[in-house]
Enzyme design. Structure first.
Site: not given
Length: 279
Positions: A9, A6, A154, A28
């Site tokens: 931003g 994935g 989030d 990441k």
């Protein structure tokens, strides 16, 4: 490193395996420009030992500045009593600050899919019992973050993993890139998160707090689990999205409490945990 899992931003996430033992990891990559702030590690922290090659003693890092995502994941991983995979937040395994980018290596639960995909596979909505199983775990996970002074900011279906290799689906939380460490009662005036899940108080007054915001986001997640449509705060406030009349009364009450427009009227996470629907 393997296929991309994935991106957004904040950075891009890839599947991978640790060479030493083929343990599945998520890698990441965060460009330096996307690192919003850094946190100074302070206070007493016990030795971090996850049963793998990573062993960090946070005392030796005292006073140093780290990207907030790393500092938060270090803190959460340090709170685990034993091994990786024993609590809802995924564990930090390692990180590399390369100057132009930060690389964060985390555990990757296998097999698992994000809640958004899980809902789609269930034909767009979940049975009440299934939604309850997931929400119970989410409330416990949110309480754990709150106890550690962590505000995720989030929480949404894409940031919730469901481990599917178990008889009872298990919830895991991912992506702490927009999270922050907070003190009780702190207010925020700069929005970090996903706009569609922004709280009513931020939409009207550009201010929000950790506890009520987390409760609102849990309500939005529950709405999406049950209604076969995406949640958007502004549409909900304009009555363009409505809570289904076909839900049982306890469930409807739980959802209405989470989605109270006035943040002062929303229950705390502890109060949610004691709600009749979750019993």
């Amino acid at each position: 490193m393997g296929d991309q899992l994935g991106g957004g931003g904040c950075g891009s996430v890839f599947a991978g395996f640790r060479k030493a033992d083929l343990f599945p990891v998520a890698i990441k990559h965060i460009p330096q420009a996307n690192l919003f702030c850094k946190h100074v590690v302070s206070g007493q922290h016990r030795l971090l030992h996850c049963g793998f090659h990573l062993t960090h003693c946070l005392n030796s890092l005292n006073g140093k500045r780290f990207p907030t995502e790393v500092a938060i994941m270090l803190k959460l991983t340090a709170e685990k009593n034993d091994f990786v995979g024993t609590s809802a937040p995924v564990s930090l395994l390692d990180w590399y600050d390369l100057g132009h980018e930060l690389i964060v290596v985390m555990e990757r639960p296998v097999p698992a899919i994000d809640l958004s995909t899980y809902i789609l596979l269930k034909k767009g909505s979940l049975q009440e019992s299934n939604a309850k199983t997931i929400m119970k775990q989410l409330v416990v996970a949110a309480i754990g973050l709150e106890q550690n002074g962590v505000f995720h900011r989030d929480i949404k279906p894409e940031n919730i993993l469901i481990e599917t290799g178990r008889r009872i689906p298990r919830v895991r939380l991912i992506d702490f890139g927009l999270s922050c460490l907070v003190k009780k009662g702190s207010y925020y005036t700069v929005f970090y998160g996903t706009e569609r899940y922004a709280t009513p108080e931020f939409c009207s007054s550009s201010v929000y707090r950790a506890g009520p915001s987390t409760v609102w986001q849990l309500g939005a997640v529950l709405y999406e689990m049950l209604h076969n449509q995406g949640f958007i705060t502004k549409r909900f406030l304009r009555k363009q999205l409505k809570i289904s009349g076909g839900l049982c009364q306890n469930l409807k009450d739980f959802l209405q409490l989470c989605l109270e427009e006035d943040p002062k009227m929303r229950p705390t996470l502890r109060e949610l945990q004691l709600h009749q629907w979750l019993k």
